[in-house]
Scaffold this active site. Structure first.
Site, PDB file in Angstrom:
ATOM      1  N   ARG A   1      -1.329   2.542   8.074  1.00  0.00           N
ATOM      2  CA  ARG A   1      -0.744   2.456   6.746  1.00  0.00           C
ATOM      3  C   ARG A   1       0.727   2.857   6.837  1.00  0.00           C
ATOM      4  O   ARG A   1       1.078   3.831   7.493  1.00  0.00           O
ATOM      5  CB  ARG A   1      -1.476   3.377   5.756  1.00  0.00           C
ATOM      6  CG  ARG A   1      -2.849   2.872   5.307  1.00  0.00           C
ATOM      7  CD  ARG A   1      -2.717   1.650   4.419  1.00  0.00           C
ATOM      8  NE  ARG A   1      -3.981   1.201   3.859  1.00  0.00           N
ATOM      9  CZ  ARG A   1      -4.758   0.294   4.399  1.00  0.00           C
ATOM     10  NH1 ARG A   1      -4.418  -0.256   5.564  1.00  0.00           N
ATOM     11  NH2 ARG A   1      -5.875  -0.079   3.811  1.00  0.00           N
TER      12      ARG A   1
ATOM     13  N   GLU B   1       5.646  -2.327   1.191  1.00  0.00           N
ATOM     14  CA  GLU B   1       5.261  -3.679   1.569  1.00  0.00           C
ATOM     15  C   GLU B   1       5.329  -4.568   0.327  1.00  0.00           C
ATOM     16  O   GLU B   1       4.904  -4.146  -0.743  1.00  0.00           O
ATOM     17  CB  GLU B   1       3.823  -3.693   2.131  1.00  0.00           C
ATOM     18  CG  GLU B   1       3.696  -3.022   3.480  1.00  0.00           C
ATOM     19  CD  GLU B   1       2.297  -3.155   4.075  1.00  0.00           C
ATOM     20  OE1 GLU B   1       1.474  -3.912   3.504  1.00  0.00           O
ATOM     21  OE2 GLU B   1       2.037  -2.511   5.085  1.00  0.00           O
TER      22      GLU B   1
ATOM     23  N   HIS C   1       1.690  -7.213   8.187  1.00  0.00           N
ATOM     24  CA  HIS C   1       0.359  -6.663   7.916  1.00  0.00           C
ATOM     25  C   HIS C   1      -0.730  -7.710   8.188  1.00  0.00           C
ATOM     26  O   HIS C   1      -1.504  -8.089   7.301  1.00  0.00           O
ATOM     27  CB  HIS C   1       0.261  -6.162   6.481  1.00  0.00           C
ATOM     28  CG  HIS C   1      -0.807  -5.113   6.301  1.00  0.00           C
ATOM     29  ND1 HIS C   1      -0.762  -4.141   5.327  1.00  0.00           N
ATOM     30  CD2 HIS C   1      -1.962  -4.875   6.983  1.00  0.00           C
ATOM     31  CE1 HIS C   1      -1.831  -3.363   5.403  1.00  0.00           C
ATOM     32  NE2 HIS C   1      -2.579  -3.804   6.409  1.00  0.00           N
TER      33      HIS C   1
END
Length: 325
Positions: A237, A266, A285
């Site tokens: 994360r 993000e 991601h």
């Protein structure tokens, strides 16, 4: 019974839900839902299948306390107030296991790419900067026999460590709240303190959950304790590392480089300086972005929905304590 799905998910999940006779409503716009929009849709549904980041906090859960189940299309659940869901007797499901190999592959890919400045050199070709051979230009570092430090040696961390051990005979050290006997037996892994992980590792790869304990754990102080030749990898994360401190550590050459599949925030801004640094590799991601992993996630997420709507224990609950008497 009706389920609201927040993103388009693989067809296998939809098929499983339809075969179970569940009505489906699916968000199809290419933008995130606002929380108020999510609440409005869930007020007309019996279950929520949450794909992508949706803020499932105490406010949402109390507004939608009629939900029979919240099923996540992810293994992580840091976007959910699990304590409040448990208090309200709402089971929360996630999708562990199916993305272990896919995510470990991305961590391994990033490690190699950073060690050889691969993304940067690719961009040089695109810009027409590959002109002639220079023996001292674009030098990388080799990984054979180096030490990999795993922060959070769970299932994904184990897969990453296994790849490092098998491919490069790397020494495996790790830091967990509890020891991992399997890793110690099969990979000769060594548990170390957090400071020793920072000081001894040639590569540090993050695989822990995001929690109040891990949020911002890798900051200026942590980077300063690492080797100047250290490669920092985060596929867990983005909020586990402080991005401003990471940029500073790279600009001042406190560490060698970084490979990120997760960023904070993000999506990453296209002008982020990390994107132009020689020994940095960034991906959007995609840790679980394989056909096999995403199909597996959709299948498990659908199974969790079905169990929840039938009043049965979820196959993969985040809060199994709600089933205890």
């Amino acid at each position: 019974m009706k389920v609201f799905i927040t993103r388009e998910i693989p067809a296998i999940g939809i098929e499983i839900l339809k075969k179970a006779g569940i009505e489906i409503e699916q968000w199809e716009e290419k933008r995130p839902l606002t929380q108020n929009e999510l609440i409005d849709f869930c007020m007309q549904s019996d279950a929520l299948l949450s794909a992508g980041y949706n803020n499932i906090d105490a406010y949402f859960l109390n507004k939608c306390n009629h939900l029979k189940v919240v099923s996540l299309h992810s293994v992580g659940f840091d976007n959910v107030d699990v304590a409040e869901a448990t208090k309200l007797k709402i089971p929360v499901g996630h999708t562990p296991g199916v993305l272990n190999s896919a995510t470990a592959d991305i961590a391994f890919l990033l490690m190699i790419a950073v060690s050889r400045k691969a993304f940067y050199c690719y961009e040089k070709i695109k810009k027409g900067a590959w002109k002639f051979f220079e023996p001292t230009a674009d030098l990388g570092i080799e990984l054979e026999g180096k030490t990999v430090g795993i922060f959070g040696l769970g299932n994904i961390g184990f897969e990453m460590a296994k790849r490092c051990k098998g491919a490069y005979d790397m020494k495996v050290i790790y830091h967990n709240r509890t020891k991992n006997p399997k890793a110690e037996k099969e990979l000769n892994a060594e548990w170390v303190s957090f400071d020793h992980l920072l000081e001894r590792s040639d590569v540090i790869s993050l695989h822990s959950n995001l929690s109040e304990e891990t949020r911002g754990k890798f900051d200026r102080n942590a980077f300063q304790k690492m080797k100047r030749s250290c490669i920092f990898i985060n596929t867990a994360r983005g909020a586990i590392h402080n991005e401003e401190d990471l940029i500073e550590a790279l600009e001042k050459r406190i560490i060698w480089g970084a490979g990120l599949d997760v960023t904070n925030p993000e999506p990453m801004d296209k002008n982020n300086p990390l994107l132009t640094m020689p020994s940095v590799a960034v991906l959007p991601h995609i840790g679980s972005a394989t056909v096999e992993a995403r199909n597996g996630m959709a299948r498990i997420a659908a199974q969790n929905v079905i169990a929840g709507l039938n009043g049965e224990k979820l196959p993969f609950p985040v809060n199994p304590e709600i089933y205890r008497a």
